[in-house]
Design an enzyme around this catalytic site. Structure first.
Site: not given
Ligand code: PNS
Length: 164
Positions: A44, A20, A95, A133
Site C-alpha cells: 500500500k 518532525h 499536534r 507532510s
C-alpha cells in the site's frame, strides 16, 4: 554506567518536516539515541518519495547529530522492529486533540501486542501545530511557498518532484 536508552520514532516521513525535526530534538533531551524509522508498506504505497529518498533526506537533516540520531526503515509490525533494535519506547508527536483518537488506538494496539513497550507522546512545538507532510505536499504541488515548514534540502527535493 547508565543504560543507553533508545527511542524509536516511527512514521511515514513523506517527507520529513520541521515539525518532525522539532520532535526529534525534544526526544534527544530525554533519550540518548533516537531511531527515526520509516514504515515501508510495499502493498500500500502511495508515497511521493521512495523509502531511499526519505532515508537520504532524514540522514542529511540529522548529519550534525552524529550517532545520536539514526535513520532506518522497516517492513512489518512496528513492535517487532522496536524489539529488534532494542528500543523500549515509541515516540509519537501530538499536534492537536484531533490527532489523539488515531494515536490512542495505535498505542493501545501496540500495547496489546507488546505490553512492555511504552508509547510516549511529545507535544509538538507551537509553531508546528498545523504542519503535516500531506499539506506540505499539496501546497508545493499548487505552487505555494513552504520554505518555513521544511528544511532547505527537503524543499529542493519537493520542488524537483513537482517540476513540470
Ligand atoms: O506518519 P504516520 O503515517 O502517521 O505513521 C504511522 C505509523 C507508520 C507509525 C504506523 O502506520 C505503523 O506503526 N506502521 C507499521 C505497521 C504496524 O505496526 N501497524 C500496526 C500499528 S498499531
Amino acid at each position: 554506567m547508565a543504560r543507553t536508552k533508545i527511542a524509536v520514532y516511527p512514521g511515514s516521513f513523506d517527507p520529513i518536516t520541521n515539525g518532525h525535526i522539532d520532535l526529534v530534538e525534544r526526544t534527544l533531551r530525554v533519550f540518548n539515541r533516537v531511531i527515526v524509522a520509516i514504515a515501508s508498506n510495499p502493498n500500500k504505497d502511495d508515497s511521493l518519495f521512495s523509502v531511499n529518498e526519505r532515508l537520504e533526506m532524514i540522514q542529511q537533516v540529522f548529519r550534525a547529530q552524529g550517532k545520536r540520531v539514526q535513520a532506518d526503515s522497516f517492513e512489518g509490525l512496528l513492535v517487532d522492529y522496536a524489539e529488534k533494535v532494542g528500543a523500549g519506547v515509541i515516540i509519537r508527536g501530538l499536534r492537536a486533540v484531533s490527532d489523539f483518537e488515531y494515536e490512542f488506538q495505535m498505542a493501545m494496539m501496540n500495547r496489546e501486542l507488546r505490553p512492555k513497550l511504552e508509547t510516549l507522546f511529545m507535544m509538538t512545538g507551537e509553531s508546528y501545530f498545523y504542519i503535516s507532510s500531506r499539506l506540505v505536499k499539496e501546497v508545493v504541488s499548487l505552487g505555494g511557498d513552504v520554505s518555513a515548514l521544511v528544511p532547505k534540502s527537503v524543499l529542493k527535493k519537493l520542488r524537483e518532484k513537482f517540476k513540470g
